[in-house]
Design an enzyme around this catalytic site. Structure first.
Site, PDB file in Angstrom:
ATOM      1  N   LYS A  74       2.072   2.007  -7.246  1.00  0.00           N
ATOM      2  CA  LYS A  74       1.666   1.104  -8.318  1.00  0.00           C
ATOM      3  C   LYS A  74       0.874   1.822  -9.409  1.00  0.00           C
ATOM      4  O   LYS A  74       1.166   1.682 -10.597  1.00  0.00           O
ATOM      5  CB  LYS A  74       0.816  -0.039  -7.748  1.00  0.00           C
ATOM      6  CG  LYS A  74       1.510  -0.860  -6.675  1.00  0.00           C
ATOM      7  CD  LYS A  74       0.598  -1.934  -6.137  1.00  0.00           C
ATOM      8  CE  LYS A  74      -0.572  -1.401  -5.356  1.00  0.00           C
ATOM      9  NZ  LYS A  74      -0.160  -0.752  -4.077  1.00  0.00           N
ATOM     10  N   THR A  75      -0.128   2.575  -8.987  1.00  0.00           N
ATOM     11  CA  THR A  75      -1.010   3.220  -9.959  1.00  0.00           C
ATOM     12  C   THR A  75      -0.271   4.283 -10.764  1.00  0.00           C
ATOM     13  O   THR A  75      -0.464   4.391 -11.979  1.00  0.00           O
ATOM     14  CB  THR A  75      -2.218   3.849  -9.234  1.00  0.00           C
ATOM     15  OG1 THR A  75      -2.916   2.830  -8.517  1.00  0.00           O
ATOM     16  CG2 THR A  75      -3.160   4.509 -10.231  1.00  0.00           C
ATOM     17  N   THR A  76       0.574   5.051 -10.113  1.00  0.00           N
ATOM     18  CA  THR A  76       1.350   6.072 -10.812  1.00  0.00           C
ATOM     19  C   THR A  76       2.212   5.452 -11.900  1.00  0.00           C
ATOM     20  O   THR A  76       2.212   5.917 -13.049  1.00  0.00           O
ATOM     21  CB  THR A  76       2.242   6.844  -9.819  1.00  0.00           C
ATOM     22  OG1 THR A  76       1.412   7.520  -8.871  1.00  0.00           O
ATOM     23  CG2 THR A  76       3.110   7.865 -10.546  1.00  0.00           C
ATOM     24  N   ASP A 102      -2.518  -2.277 -12.472  1.00  0.00           N
ATOM     25  CA  ASP A 102      -1.842  -1.886 -11.229  1.00  0.00           C
ATOM     26  C   ASP A 102      -2.101  -2.898 -10.106  1.00  0.00           C
ATOM     27  O   ASP A 102      -2.010  -2.571  -8.926  1.00  0.00           O
ATOM     28  CB  ASP A 102      -2.233  -0.466 -10.799  1.00  0.00           C
ATOM     29  CG  ASP A 102      -3.667  -0.353 -10.322  1.00  0.00           C
ATOM     30  OD1 ASP A 102      -4.455  -1.302 -10.521  1.00  0.00           O
ATOM     31  OD2 ASP A 102      -4.015   0.697  -9.725  1.00  0.00           O
ATOM     32  N   TYR A 157     -11.258  -0.625   7.699  1.00  0.00           N
ATOM     33  CA  TYR A 157     -10.227   0.040   8.487  1.00  0.00           C
ATOM     34  C   TYR A 157     -10.734   0.458   9.864  1.00  0.00           C
ATOM     35  O   TYR A 157      -9.954   0.612  10.806  1.00  0.00           O
ATOM     36  CB  TYR A 157      -9.669   1.248   7.729  1.00  0.00           C
ATOM     37  CG  TYR A 157      -8.716   0.860   6.622  1.00  0.00           C
ATOM     38  CD1 TYR A 157      -7.532   0.180   6.907  1.00  0.00           C
ATOM     39  CD2 TYR A 157      -8.983   1.162   5.296  1.00  0.00           C
ATOM     40  CE1 TYR A 157      -6.651  -0.186   5.905  1.00  0.00           C
ATOM     41  CE2 TYR A 157      -8.104   0.803   4.285  1.00  0.00           C
ATOM     42  CZ  TYR A 157      -6.941   0.127   4.602  1.00  0.00           C
ATOM     43  OH  TYR A 157      -6.072  -0.238   3.606  1.00  0.00           O
ATOM     44  N   GLU A 181      -7.184   5.727   5.163  1.00  0.00           N
ATOM     45  CA  GLU A 181      -5.866   5.094   5.205  1.00  0.00           C
ATOM     46  C   GLU A 181      -4.922   5.707   6.235  1.00  0.00           C
ATOM     47  O   GLU A 181      -3.866   5.139   6.520  1.00  0.00           O
ATOM     48  CB  GLU A 181      -5.185   5.192   3.829  1.00  0.00           C
ATOM     49  CG  GLU A 181      -5.800   4.349   2.745  1.00  0.00           C
ATOM     50  CD  GLU A 181      -5.027   4.454   1.439  1.00  0.00           C
ATOM     51  OE1 GLU A 181      -5.161   3.556   0.609  1.00  0.00           O
ATOM     52  OE2 GLU A 181      -4.291   5.457   1.264  1.00  0.00           O
ATOM     53  N   ALA A 235       2.997   2.108  -2.475  1.00  0.00           N
ATOM     54  CA  ALA A 235       4.268   1.899  -3.181  1.00  0.00           C
ATOM     55  C   ALA A 235       4.361   2.661  -4.496  1.00  0.00           C
ATOM     56  O   ALA A 235       5.443   2.786  -5.062  1.00  0.00           O
ATOM     57  CB  ALA A 235       4.497   0.405  -3.430  1.00  0.00           C
ATOM     58  N   ILE A 267       0.853  -1.187   0.000  1.00  0.00           N
ATOM     59  CA  ILE A 267       0.000   0.000   0.000  1.00  0.00           C
ATOM     60  C   ILE A 267       0.893   1.243   0.000  1.00  0.00           C
ATOM     61  O   ILE A 267       1.788   1.376   0.826  1.00  0.00           O
ATOM     62  CB  ILE A 267      -0.909   0.007   1.244  1.00  0.00           C
ATOM     63  CG1 ILE A 267      -1.766  -1.253   1.282  1.00  0.00           C
ATOM     64  CG2 ILE A 267      -1.785   1.254   1.273  1.00  0.00           C
ATOM     65  CD1 ILE A 267      -2.459  -1.469   2.618  1.00  0.00           C
ATOM     66  N   GLU A 318      -7.278  -0.688 -10.285  1.00  0.00           N
ATOM     67  CA  GLU A 318      -8.146  -1.269  -9.270  1.00  0.00           C
ATOM     68  C   GLU A 318      -9.217  -0.270  -8.855  1.00  0.00           C
ATOM     69  O   GLU A 318      -8.926   0.893  -8.581  1.00  0.00           O
ATOM     70  CB  GLU A 318      -7.313  -1.673  -8.056  1.00  0.00           C
ATOM     71  CG  GLU A 318      -8.084  -2.482  -7.056  1.00  0.00           C
ATOM     72  CD  GLU A 318      -7.183  -3.247  -6.122  1.00  0.00           C
ATOM     73  OE1 GLU A 318      -7.586  -4.317  -5.674  1.00  0.00           O
ATOM     74  OE2 GLU A 318      -6.072  -2.771  -5.847  1.00  0.00           O
TER      75      GLU A 318
END
Length: 210
Positions: free
Chosen positions: A16-18, A85, A46, A146, A14, A12, A34
């Site tokens: 990924k999406t970018t 991603d 959460y 988050e 890291a 979480i 996602e």
């Protein structure tokens, strides 16, 4: 670049999406992101993990399967490559962390039924970062639910990915991003794409980005 289907993974925060978006733009590829924003169970999880873990993981399993199945099996003449991603087994990895043993057994049975219907990525790019960097990224992107993720949870996620990477899995490129910023450093992104364009033959490779 010969890879038709690349998945970007990591803990979480890291990035990924970018990176997935940058690769998709660079290679004129279809992008699979996602759809966590539409998952109503995520903020609840959460707040009350034990109560909402099972419905959360089931909903992610269904959503990821539907999304990947439609994207991978529907060809596009103008965008032949696919960048995602996440990988589908992410559902199983997070379920192992979040579910009780009896819940995980049921989840695993469901996963094993549907997993063979999806193609594995030609290349997995795994982004590794220390917990401190992940927490900084999580804070900076500002998703309210988050902000209270404890270090211990991120460490569990880190460990389950590391165990997975030690198995005989698909072709994997590992990048330590503790000193990497693909978005703000074009030279670092160019190092990655130059490597991808050479189509090296490897099973698992650590790529040092400077």
């Amino acid at each position: 670049m010969d890879y038709r289907y690349i998945a970007v993974e990591g803990n979480i925060g890291a990035g990924k999406t970018t990176l997935a978006k940058m690769l998709a733009e660079h290679y004129n590829a279809r992008i699979v992101l996602e759809e966590f924003a539409d998952n109503t169970f995520l903020p609840k999880f959460y707040q009350e993990p034990e109560r909402y873990a099972f419905p959360l993981e089931l909903s992610f399993l269904a959503d990821r399967y539907k999304q990947l199945k439609e994207m991978i099996t529907t060809p596009d003449l103008f965008q032949e490559k696919i960048i995602a991603d996440y990988i589908f087994i992410k559902s199983k990895l997070f379920a192992r962390i979040n579910l009780k043993d009896e819940e995980y057994e049921l989840f695993q049975n469901l996963f094993n039924i549907i997993d063979p219907n999806l193609a594995a990525p030609d290349l997995l790019i795994y982004l590794h970062a220390p917990i401190s960097s992940l927490q900084r990224n999580i804070h900076n992107r500002g998703r309210d639910y988050e902000q209270q993720i404890p270090d211990e949870y991120l460490e569990k996620v880190q460990n389950v990915y590391q165990t997975y990477l030690k198995q005989d899995i698909s072709k994997t490129l590992i990048i330590d991003i503790s000193k990497v910023d693909f978005l703000r450093n074009p030279d670092q992104f160019a190092q990655l794409t130059t490597f991808l364009d050479k189509n090296y033959d490897f099973k698992s490779h650590y790529l040092a980005i400077e």
